[in-house]
Design an enzyme around this catalytic site. Structure first.
Site, PDB file in Angstrom:
ATOM      1  N   ASP A  75       0.723  -1.168  -0.346  1.00  0.00           N
ATOM      2  CA  ASP A  75      -0.262  -0.450   0.024  1.00  0.00           C
ATOM      3  C   ASP A  75       0.740   1.605  -0.259  1.00  0.00           C
ATOM      4  OD1 ASP A  75      -2.263   2.014   0.673  1.00  0.00           O
ATOM      5  OD2 ASP A  75      -3.036   0.832   1.403  1.00  0.00           O
ATOM      6  N   SER A 128     -10.307  13.554 -12.455  1.00  0.00           N
ATOM      7  CA  SER A 128     -11.598  12.630 -13.324  1.00  0.00           C
ATOM      8  C   SER A 128     -12.428  13.945 -13.718  1.00  0.00           C
ATOM      9  CB  SER A 128     -12.582  11.713 -11.422  1.00  0.00           C
ATOM     10  OG  SER A 128     -13.501  12.235 -11.509  1.00  0.00           O
ATOM     11  N   TYR A 139     -15.028  11.122  -2.918  1.00  0.00           N
ATOM     12  CA  TYR A 139     -14.340  10.789  -3.794  1.00  0.00           C
ATOM     13  C   TYR A 139     -13.902  11.960  -4.735  1.00  0.00           C
ATOM     14  CZ  TYR A 139     -12.859   9.228  -8.298  1.00  0.00           C
ATOM     15  OH  TYR A 139     -12.103   9.282 -10.154  1.00  0.00           O
ATOM     16  N   LYS A 163     -10.374  14.312  -5.804  1.00  0.00           N
ATOM     17  CA  LYS A 163      -9.080  15.190  -7.072  1.00  0.00           C
ATOM     18  C   LYS A 163      -9.359  16.032  -7.036  1.00  0.00           C
ATOM     19  CE  LYS A 163      -8.965  10.623  -8.981  1.00  0.00           C
ATOM     20  NZ  LYS A 163      -8.294   9.564  -8.706  1.00  0.00           N
TER      21      LYS A 163
END
Length: 337
Positions: free
Chosen positions: A58, A124, A147, A151
Site C-alpha cells: 500500500d 476525474s 471521492y 481529486k
C-alpha cells in the site's frame, strides 16, 4: 523512460501498462490489490511478451514507498492508485481522504527525495461538480462527494508542490467514463462487487450474472430522458496517458491539465441498445427513480488534448461494446474464471 505505475494491476492501469510497453517504456507496477487481482499480471506479461515487476504493498506505507524509490531509478510516475466509488465515499469519507491523499503524499515525498520530476495523475470529471456538460479545463473545480473532493484536493496539492519545486512537471488528466477492454479479450473491467458503472453492469446482465439493468431516471432533459455520458474506450484512454507522459518532456508548464474524452454524449438507453447489437439479443431492464447526485449530462471538450497532445479518441461506441462483450463472454466470472 522507467515508469512506476501505481494501481497498475487495476482496470485503467493494466491497459496503460500494455500501451507503455508497446511504446518502449520500462514499467514497474505497485498495487495493493484492494480493487485488482494478481491474475492480471500473468495476462499482462503474455500480452506484452515482457516480464513486468510488481510490488504488492500500500502506497500509504511511507517506508515501503521510500524503499522502492531508493531501489529503482524511476524517471516518471503514473498515479492511478486510489479508492474510486462515489457512493462508498459518502458512506466512508475518512477512508477516502486518508487513502487517496495519503498515497499521494507518500509518492510525492519519495519523488522529491529521489529527483523524480514527472507525474501523470489520474484525475476525474468529478472535479467539475454538477457543471460537467462541455467542460473545458479552465472551468472552476468543485465536488459533490468525498471521492470528488479527493481529486480536487490532490490536484491542488500538486499545484502547490509545483510552486515550491518548479522543476516538477505534472499532467492532470480529467476523464469521464472509461469502458471497453483489450481487443484480445484478455484483460478488462472486473469489479470486485456489484458494478458502480453502467457498462460492466450491462455486461454482467448479458452474461447472466445480473437479472436486469436498472436505469436510474428517464425524465432528464436529454433526448431520450436518460442520463448522457462521455464514454471513452480504455485503449484510447491508455494512449492518452502515454501521450501526456511524453508531453511532459516538451512542456515548459509545471502543471498541465487535459480532458480526455470523445466530446460526444451517449445516453444510458443508447449504450444499452448498442450493447444489445454486440450481444445479438435484447437485454432486460427497468426504469427506476433517479439516483441522488447524478447529473443529466456529462461530456468533455477534448480540444486542448487534441491540439497539445496530438491525441484523440479513435474507438466508437460500437467498438466499446464489442470489446467489452468479448472480454465478458470469454471471462464470465472476470479474472476468477
Amino acid at each position: 523512460m522507467k515508469v512506476l505505475v501505481s494501481g497498475g494491476a487495476g482496470y485503467i492501469g493494466s491497459h496503460t501498462v500494455v500501451r507503455l510497453v508497446e511504446a518502449g517504456h520500462d514499467v514497474v507496477i505497485v498495487d495493493n490489490f484492494s480493487n485488482a487481482v494478481p491474475a492480471v499480471l500473468g495476462r499482462l506479461e503474455a500480452l506484452t511478451g515482457t516480464a513486468i515487476p510488481c510490488h504488492a504493498f500500500d502506497l500509504t506505507d511511507h517506508d515501503k514507498t521510500a524503499h522502492l524509490f531508493a531501489a529503482e531509478a524511476f524517471e516518471a510516475v503514473i498515479h492511478f492508485a486510489g479508492y474510486k466509488a462515489v457512493g462508498e465515499s459518502v458512506a466512508k469519507p475518512l477512508d477516502y481522504y486518508e487513502n487517496n491523499l495519503g498515497s499521494t503524499f507518500s509518492l510525492l515525498r519519495a519523488m522529491q527525495r529521489h529527483d523524480v520530476t514527472k507525474l501523470v495523475f489520474s484525475s476525474s470529471a468529478t472535479v467539475y461538480g454538477t457543471d460537467q456538460a462541455g467542460a473545458t479545463e479552465d472551468r472552476r473545480t468543485f465536488a459533490t462527494n468525498p471521492y470528488g473532493w479527493t481529486k480536487v484536493m490532490q490536484e491542488q496539492i500538486m499545484r502547490d508542490v509545483a510552486v515550491a519545486s518548479p522543476e516538477m512537471r505534472f499532467a492532470l488528466l480529467r476523464y469521464f467514463n472509461p469502458v471497453g477492454a483489450h481487443p484480445s479479450g484478455t484483460i478488462g473491467e472486473d469489479p470486485s462487487d456489484v458494478p458502480n458503472n453502467l457498462m460492466p453492469y450491462i455486461a454482467q446482465v448479458a452474461v447472466g450474472r445480473r437479472e436486469k439493468l436498472q436505469v436510474f431516471g428517464d425524465d432528464y432533459d436529454t433526448p431520450d430522458g436518460t442520463g448522457v455520458r462521455d464514454y471513452i474506450h480504455v485503449a484510447d484512454l491508455a494512449a492518452g496517458h502515454v501521450a501526456a507522459l511524453e508531453a511532459l518532456d516538451r512542456t515548459q508548464d509545471a502543471v498541465n491539465v487535459w480532458n480526455l474524452g470523445s466530446g460526444r454524449g451517449t445516453s444510458v438507453l443508447e449504450l444499452l441498445h448498442a450493447f444489445e447489437k454486440a450481444v445479438g439479443r435484447d437485454l432486460p431492464y427497468e426504469i427506476v427513480g433517479r439516483r441522488p447526485g447524478d447529473v443529466a449530462s456529462s461530456y468533455a471538450d477534448p480540444a486542448k488534448a487534441n491540439a497539445e497532445l496530438h491525441w484523440r479518441t479513435e474507438k466508437s461506441v460500437e467498438d466499446m461494446c464489442a470489446d467489452t462483450w468479448r472480454w465478458q463472454s470469454q471471462n464470465p466470472q472476470g479474472y476468477a474464471g
